[in-house]
Design an enzyme around this catalytic site. Sequence first.
Site, PDB file in Angstrom:
ATOM      1  N   CYS A 114       0.693  -1.119   0.213  1.00  0.00           N
ATOM      2  CA  CYS A 114      -0.032   0.098   0.013  1.00  0.00           C
ATOM      3  C   CYS A 114       0.948   1.308  -0.281  1.00  0.00           C
ATOM      4  CB  CYS A 114      -1.086   0.020   1.344  1.00  0.00           C
ATOM      5  SG  CYS A 114      -2.053  -1.361   1.244  1.00  0.00           S
ATOM      6  N   HIS A 254      -3.754   7.021   2.670  1.00  0.00           N
ATOM      7  CA  HIS A 254      -3.964   5.954   2.038  1.00  0.00           C
ATOM      8  C   HIS A 254      -5.292   5.435   2.714  1.00  0.00           C
ATOM      9  CE1 HIS A 254      -4.011   1.424   0.909  1.00  0.00           C
ATOM     10  NE2 HIS A 254      -3.735   1.228   2.246  1.00  0.00           N
ATOM     11  N   ASN A 284     -10.086  -0.438  -0.169  1.00  0.00           N
ATOM     12  CA  ASN A 284      -8.589  -0.340  -0.329  1.00  0.00           C
ATOM     13  C   ASN A 284      -8.159  -1.032  -1.403  1.00  0.00           C
ATOM     14  OD1 ASN A 284      -5.831  -0.585   0.122  1.00  0.00           O
ATOM     15  ND2 ASN A 284      -5.931  -1.581   2.165  1.00  0.00           N
TER      16      ASN A 284
END
Length: 344
Positions: A114, A254, A284
């Site tokens: 990520c 994020h 996500n």
Amino acid sequence: MIRAAITSVGHFLPEERLTNADLEKLVDTSDEWIRARTGIEERRILRDKDKATTYMAIEASKEALEKRGMDAGELDVIIVATVTPDMFFPANACQVQAALGAPKAWGFDLSAACSGFLFGINTAACLIESGRYRSVLLVGSDKMSSITDYTDRNTCVLFGDAAAAVLLEPDTNGNGLIDSVLRTDGNNWEALCMQGGGSLNPPTHETVDRKMHYIHQDGRTVFRFAVSAFINVAAEVMQRNGLHSEDIRYFAPHQANQRIIDAAARRMGISSDRVMLNISRYGNTTAATIPLCLYDWEHELRRGDNLVLAAFGGGYTWGAAYVRWAYDGVARPPVAAKEAEAVA
């Protein structure tokens, strides 16, 4: 001083939406449980088996180039941040280069989970600041549905598929990537990983039966570490550059968990209206989350706006970056404007 500035943003989202109501039919969960713990309401899924990470990366890249009015032949470097490559080799960047028709560009894939976009923008900046390259295409693209176990309620609710791309070019007016703080700590890698598929655990009947080719996450362990790491590094990049909360136009975090994002914004003293938040719509999307935020809010950004980007991912990897925006965003066309209102 030469800095690497973002000059265009493109994106790609699959059409299919996987809602919390859909997941209620697959695992023991509920819309209320998912929203309360993550902030996610739906995520996009690329269902076509003949299309994967590279396809999304190509589509996002085409849009970024078109918006900039740049021919792919002008590209010097292509970086694809991903943990779901179509295959181990060739790199996704090679396929993107071929599809775009970028004959002079060289490229590679970057794996930092990520944090991939943050690590990638820092890498791209180093290339541009060296003076040797003038145009770098950075793409965050992940087909997370390909490594998600839809019988595991702790992970299947989290992830979606998407891609977003940015163009980076030299800027001598003080805009671009100003500073970054990047970190890695591999001591607890087992808490967030995919153990199967590599040279240590190549595909076998045993690895498939043990579900080693899916994401594994120890949610509580990751959450505890991520909260402190994410918050501290965002605060550090502000302190290093003498930034106060009122100096920040937007915080672009994020999109992993809304509770972590809210905690970081409070620590930074940034009000919710200055936080880029689209987790409810996309979930996500790993390396694509931050550039997707930039895409969704591009029309509101103006030259000189201060942005703080922050991410946390498997590895562990995490970091934050201070970016000064380089151009005035243009108004969305009617359909996109309606979508943007839904984000707000």
